[in-house]
Design an enzyme around this catalytic site. Sequence first.
Site, PDB file in Angstrom:
ATOM      1  N   ASP A 108      -7.830  -7.512  -0.062  1.00  0.00           N
ATOM      2  CA  ASP A 108      -6.965  -7.700   1.101  1.00  0.00           C
ATOM      3  C   ASP A 108      -7.760  -7.271   2.319  1.00  0.00           C
ATOM      4  O   ASP A 108      -8.651  -6.417   2.229  1.00  0.00           O
ATOM      5  CB  ASP A 108      -5.704  -6.841   1.020  1.00  0.00           C
ATOM      6  CG  ASP A 108      -5.987  -5.406   1.417  1.00  0.00           C
ATOM      7  OD1 ASP A 108      -6.601  -4.665   0.599  1.00  0.00           O
ATOM      8  OD2 ASP A 108      -5.658  -5.011   2.546  1.00  0.00           O
ATOM      9  N   ASP A 137       0.865  -1.182   0.000  1.00  0.00           N
ATOM     10  CA  ASP A 137       0.000   0.000   0.000  1.00  0.00           C
ATOM     11  C   ASP A 137       0.902   1.231   0.000  1.00  0.00           C
ATOM     12  O   ASP A 137       2.132   1.120   0.025  1.00  0.00           O
ATOM     13  CB  ASP A 137      -0.965  -0.038   1.185  1.00  0.00           C
ATOM     14  CG  ASP A 137      -0.237   0.066   2.513  1.00  0.00           C
ATOM     15  OD1 ASP A 137       0.973   0.354   2.524  1.00  0.00           O
ATOM     16  OD2 ASP A 137      -0.887  -0.153   3.545  1.00  0.00           O
TER      17      ASP A 137
END
Lengths: 379, 379
Positions: B274, B95
């Site tokens: 996720d 991320d």
Amino acid sequence: MPALQFELTHTQQHSKARAGKITTDHGEIETPIFMPVGTVGSVKAVTQQQLYNDVHAQIILGNTYHLYLRPGLEVLEAAGGLHKFNGWHRPILTDSGGYQVFSLAANRKINEEGVMFQSHIDGGKHLFTPEKVMDIERTIGADIMMAFDECPPYPSEYKYAKDSMELTHRWLDRCFTHFNATPSKYGYTQNLFPIVQGGTYKDLRTASCQYIASKDATGNAIGGLSVGEPMEMMYEFTALCCEELPENKPRYLMGVGTPWNILECIDLGIDMFDCVMPTRNGRNGMLFTTRGVINIKNLKWAKDFSVIDNQLPNEVSQYYSKAYMRHLFVANEILGLQLASIHNLAFYLWLVKEARKHILQDCFTSWKNDVVPVLQQRL
Amino acid sequence: MPALQFELTHTQQHSKARAGKITTDHGEIETPIFMPVGTVGSVKAVTQQQLYNDVHAQIILGNTYHLYLRPGLEVLEAAGGLHKFNGWHRPILTDSGGYQVFSLAANRKINEEGVMFQSHIDGGKHLFTPEKVMDIERTIGADIMMAFDECPPYPSEYKYAKDSMELTHRWLDRCFTHFNATPSKYGYTQNLFPIVQGGTYKDLRTASCQYIASKDATGNAIGGLSVGEPMEMMYEFTALCCEELPENKPRYLMGVGTPWNILECIDLGIDMFDCVMPTRNGRNGMLFTTRGVINIKNLKWAKDFSVIDNQLPNEVSQYYSKAYMRHLFVANEILGLQLASIHNLAFYLWLVKEARKHILQDCFTSWKNDVVPVLQQRL
């Protein structure tokens, strides 16, 4: 269902070090052996698959005191014993709970009958007697049950050590009477090992060894050492006990120790060891390796990308780097506790296997003298 | 070194559900896929061997914010990137750190340049800009790098959501400019995925999708959902984004979610997911199974010796009983956290694999409608 068998494969020349094989209904154990401690039915932070495949454990311990309190006998009996409950299908040894009652429980009151104590979890009152402890260990389903004993602290006055030893002997008689009057619980044979006490007094230790040996048990244990006395004194009393205890039975030195303690005591004639050190110290970041001791939290490992120990035959030790391990400890990641526990246990099991190999080759003592200074190094 | 490839294997009839295959330099990923979250370079309480062999993970996440703070870029660069550092040799997605800066860090100050914040660990001051985040993700060595974005909270006023989205778009331009001006770092191709924002306003979401699509990236992500809005609204905006985002690129819905969220969003056209839920909730004793949800701490499991889930193709789920798992949680044993994490992740990976199988058989939606009420049951 024969009782536990011990085959003394080889005793090294010019040493008391022995290689042997213990046979139980849950399989064989090659000695000398180290037994990982599975306090509450789990070797802390290690799965049973990892115990089988990575650590190569042959037998594990369960703590009677802890298992009696949680999950309790009702659950263990309903499960069909600890092997079925936790999925460990090789041998299990249980201590008697005596040591934990004295080290963990509150408001202990000891008398001839047994020990009254309060649970360290909820304060509930419980009574352990020799008979009750035999029943508990039968219900846990240990292959090897330890007798209920009192473990005096170090140092103890002579009179205290003597009275305590005599009480332990009377309790031992009651253990054997009750053990012999009750059947093995789950279809396999359970064995009872008595425990030598007597503090750090030679005459008491000798007397205790002789009393214990007279029981003709399938194996014998030495308790009350590694409780704070100097290391040389621990070796001296271990040697004394090994002289007195029968040669044709396995000798178990309880609660010992460091890797070098284990090698020295193998040299004195000990066959079985247990200790929380590899797991407990592992969880604190201390790694035992073939090159010495590592404090993995130290900054010096931050960019050391070599694996933990490339000499050990298990995947974890050869897969993860010191830098990654340090990072896991610094970042408080659970994975660090797991990997350190697996590595340290695998190291201990490797160590006793190497010891056995060298005993069989009649070169244990010289190998031990070479390797101990290396293992003790602080890296 | 080609960029990430996406092959759309099959789109189900009468549904948007798709089965595909992503190819990266670290291997292939079959979609739809769930990606375990490896926050600080470790999927919490799970070894890399267990990720490969028990969970059957195909790609894991790393958190840029956490990895930047610990172990830091100097260590990661010296290691040759995160794959070499942690021993995970399949694809890694990072991320951008934006979400963590807003949820974890102290004293955030956001302006056109980027975000100034203080570390939640030591209070140290740091500046994240789009350019800096690209450099960090390059150094971590992610196969898939996420663009630096601002994730507005729910609910947000229209003006805030619009301003934030426009800032995210300007930052995206800077991300691409810097990404294109810098080489992949360790000999394999790194990819940059842009992130749709726009809060819960349809015109903003549509505009953001169109802007993101115009970048012609190798894959596209949807951010800013599953941040507290009603579930139906999350589905509505996911559907809207799937309509707008190109069909021939993987679509990644960030931070979602429960097993049933994942199945519903697969039905809407999402390929990648996720979420910390399987590991975080697992550590709190919540087990997702093929028969429903278990709170393993409940007394009702104390003597249930059936295995956790006999429908799952991994050893842990079929080996350990519910009673043993409950005991581990009640006794605060680390092993409970480990086994629950492995089981839940294995369940999530099984779920997306089953979804894929049913998509390929053109029966995903009816299977999903049958299975969701079962999975949602509280056992």
